[in-house]
Enzyme design. Structure first.
Site, PDB file in Angstrom:
ATOM      1  N   HIS A 236      -7.279  -5.633  -1.542  1.00 12.67           N
ATOM      2  CA  HIS A 236      -6.061  -4.854  -1.296  1.00 12.67           C
ATOM      3  C   HIS A 236      -4.967  -5.798  -0.820  1.00 12.67           C
ATOM      4  O   HIS A 236      -5.034  -6.323   0.287  1.00 12.67           O
ATOM      5  CB  HIS A 236      -6.362  -3.787  -0.237  1.00 12.67           C
ATOM      6  CG  HIS A 236      -5.314  -2.727  -0.103  1.00 12.67           C
ATOM      7  ND1 HIS A 236      -4.742  -2.094  -1.180  1.00 12.67           N
ATOM      8  CD2 HIS A 236      -4.727  -2.189   1.000  1.00 12.67           C
ATOM      9  CE1 HIS A 236      -3.877  -1.196  -0.756  1.00 12.67           C
ATOM     10  NE2 HIS A 236      -3.837  -1.255   0.568  1.00 12.67           N
TER      11      HIS A 236
ATOM     12  N   ASP B 240      -8.621  -3.055  -6.922  1.00  9.51           N
ATOM     13  CA  ASP B 240      -8.151  -2.713  -5.575  1.00  9.51           C
ATOM     14  C   ASP B 240      -8.939  -1.500  -5.080  1.00  9.51           C
ATOM     15  O   ASP B 240      -8.940  -0.453  -5.731  1.00  9.51           O
ATOM     16  CB  ASP B 240      -6.656  -2.398  -5.614  1.00  9.51           C
ATOM     17  CG  ASP B 240      -6.043  -2.224  -4.239  1.00  9.51           C
ATOM     18  OD1 ASP B 240      -6.645  -1.541  -3.398  1.00  9.51           O
ATOM     19  OD2 ASP B 240      -4.960  -2.775  -4.008  1.00  9.51           O
TER      20      ASP B 240
ATOM     21  N   SER C 233       0.840  -1.191   0.000  1.00  9.49           N
ATOM     22  CA  SER C 233       0.000   0.000   0.000  1.00  9.49           C
ATOM     23  C   SER C 233       0.887   1.257   0.000  1.00  9.49           C
ATOM     24  O   SER C 233       1.730   1.418  -0.877  1.00  9.49           O
ATOM     25  CB  SER C 233      -0.954  -0.056   1.192  1.00  9.49           C
ATOM     26  OG  SER C 233      -1.980   0.902   1.088  1.00  9.49           O
TER      27      SER C 233
END
Length: 501
Positions: free
Chosen positions: A443, A414, A202
């Site tokens: 994710h 995502d 991320s």
């Protein structure tokens, strides 16, 4: 051209001051981890680093580091540093969590796994804006009109003012991604390593990209999972949350429609989608159990991060449809003061955000039409519009200059870091990178319980140095790997942490 040259020169100057050639290797004294890190196998140490790398002999702050030693020192090839995202995400326990979810034994033998709490966070020198519980949510409310953007601006201004008035205010301008990357290089030096391998998830993909741009020759094998755009955590990245939810929601709508007899959310994906808007509108008009339309939208978005959360999301919707808000428990905001204060500082210290309310009003109107599920929130006013200080340096620029040792892995759908941003980062890195795209929603790719092809791409590279010769596509897989009860609990904790950002 002149501005680009100045950016490059500024970054180069700060890189040079980060680790003078004559600097002694920092000392690490390994011992037990802090009391709330309950693991006999993890070791921890504190590292002193400069607050301001322009003045390396000045004030120091502490960065707390963890180590899961190689399971077979005879096979050890180096260190693998982790960042689980954020900004502001704590990282001391992440190596152990990642390993416990099913990392191959060969990888655990090859590396010491290294975690750290980034500057500003928890066991490192923490920062604290003294925010209220409501302010810890941070994400702006969903704006249906221009006046609600003005209201969000007032809320954002209060958060920015709290940070500016806090005891941490003198430190906040130095809580940035570039300085965290410089801390990583201090960690590398303290570990006695010429190079580090890295896995970032991320926001950690942007941090890894910044490190690979500032210190290209000190990188070994770099994996960037669920990729942020090359501009970092700026206003564009914030707006992409709306795009991400629009990409991901059809997966839940299909899942729920198949199970209409169980939850009653709609017999077709279109009916499930209509139920979403009906519930959001209902809660906008009549909040129930502390839940309004904005929190419902944000909660739905956060529970779309992994498919194994869909039953919980469906149960919440079912309770709301049946006027039982007491049974509709959305994920709590578990981020502490240091995590949220660090997050705001990085958001506002990395990039200069628009200051005019009219800009946000235009963005909201555009994104509310294009991404109606969350666009009115993601494009709304964040505290950076009222931040007291301008960034101390330009954003680090990614480029195709440097070693070809980056592996990007990215889901098609995502909800937090959509494909569009990953494609931009892939393009900027050019031949330095390869990208593996996975036909999967959610994710995270390089987690052992998800798509086997995607996870294999990550581990093959980290263990064997095998990276696709060209960009690769992994098809959908019907069944995720089953987890033990202990592994599922670890996965739940990890995904709950990711939902905070």
């Amino acid at each position: 051209m002149r501005r680009t040259l100045l950016v490059v020169l500024a970054a180069a100057a700060l890189t040079a001051t980060a680790l003078p050639a004559s600097a002694a290797k920092p000392a690490l004294h390994w011992g037990p981890c802090p009391a709330d890190i309950s693991s006999p196998v993890l070791q921890c140490a504190a590292l002193q680093v400069p607050l301001d790398y322009r003045n390396p002999g000045g004030k120091k702050i502490s960065v707390e580091i963890s180590r899961l030693p190689s399971s077979d020192p005879a096979k050890r090839r180096g260190v693998l540093l982790f960042n689980p995202g954020g900004p502001g995400g704590p990282g001391l326990t992440f190596p152990l969590t990642w390993a416990s979810l099913g990392a191959p034994a060969s990888l655990l033998a090859e590396y010491d796994l290294i975690g750290f709490d980034p500057r500003g966070v928890e066991h490192s020198t923490p920062v604290n804006c003294e925010l209220s519980p409501e302010q810890l949510v941070l994400a702006p409310k969903y704006a249906h009109n221009r006046e609600e953007v003005v209201q969000a601006s007032a809320t954002a201004k209060q958060i920015a003012r709290k940070c500016a008035d806090s005891a941490s205010a003198p430190i906040l301008p130095y809580i940035t991604t570039a300085n965290t990357a410089r801390d990583m290089d201090q960690i590398r030096a303290a570990l006695g390593e010429a190079k580090i391998s890295y896995y970032g998830l991320s926001y950690g993909t942007y941090l890894g990209g910044v490190y690979a741009s500032l210190f290209p020759d000190r990188t070994d094998r770099v994996v960037l999972d669920s990729v942020v755009g090359p501009g970092g955590v700026d206003v564009t990245t914030a707006r992409r949350f709306g795009e991400g939810m629009q990409d991901r929601f059809p997966d839940f709508a299909k899942w729920a429609a198949v199970r209409n007899s169980s939850y009653g959310l709609g017999a077709t994906p279109a009916e499930v989608t209509a139920t979403f808007f009906a519930l959001a509108d209902k809660l906008d008009r009549h909040p129930a159990g502390g839940l309004d339309g904005s929190l419902f939208r944000l909660g739905t978005h956060s529970l779309s991060y992994q498919t194994f959360s869909f039953p919980r999301l469906a149960q919440i919707w079912e309770a709301l449809l049946n006027d039982q808000p007491g049974s509709a428990q959305l994920p709590a905001v578990n981020a502490d003061q240091s995590q949220r204060s660090t997050m705001i500082s990085v958001l506002c210290g990395d990039n200069a955000w628009p200051r005019q309310i009219s800009t946000y009003q235009e963005n909201v109107a555009h994104d509310r039409a294009k991404y109606p599920m969350l666009g009115g929130s993601a494009a709304n006013v964040w505290p950076c519009a009222h931040w007291a200080k301008q960034p101390l340096e330009p954003p680090v620029q990614f480029s195709d200059q440097g070693p070809s040792n980056l592996l990007l892995v990215q889901n098609l759908r995502d909800p937090a870091t959509p494909l569009s941003g990953a494609l931009e980062t892939r393009e900027v890195f050019g031949n330095r990178a390869r990208m593996v795209t996975v036909d999967q929603g959610g994710h995270g790719v390089g987690l052992p319980f998800l798509n086997g092809c995607g996870f294999a791409a990550v581990t093959d590279y980290l263990v064997h140095g095998t990276r696709p010769a060209t960009d690769k596509f992994c098809g959908a897989e019907a069944n995720a790997r089953r987890l033990s009860e202990q592994q599922q609990q670890a996965a739940d904790r990890l995904i709950d942490q990711l939902r905070q950002y």
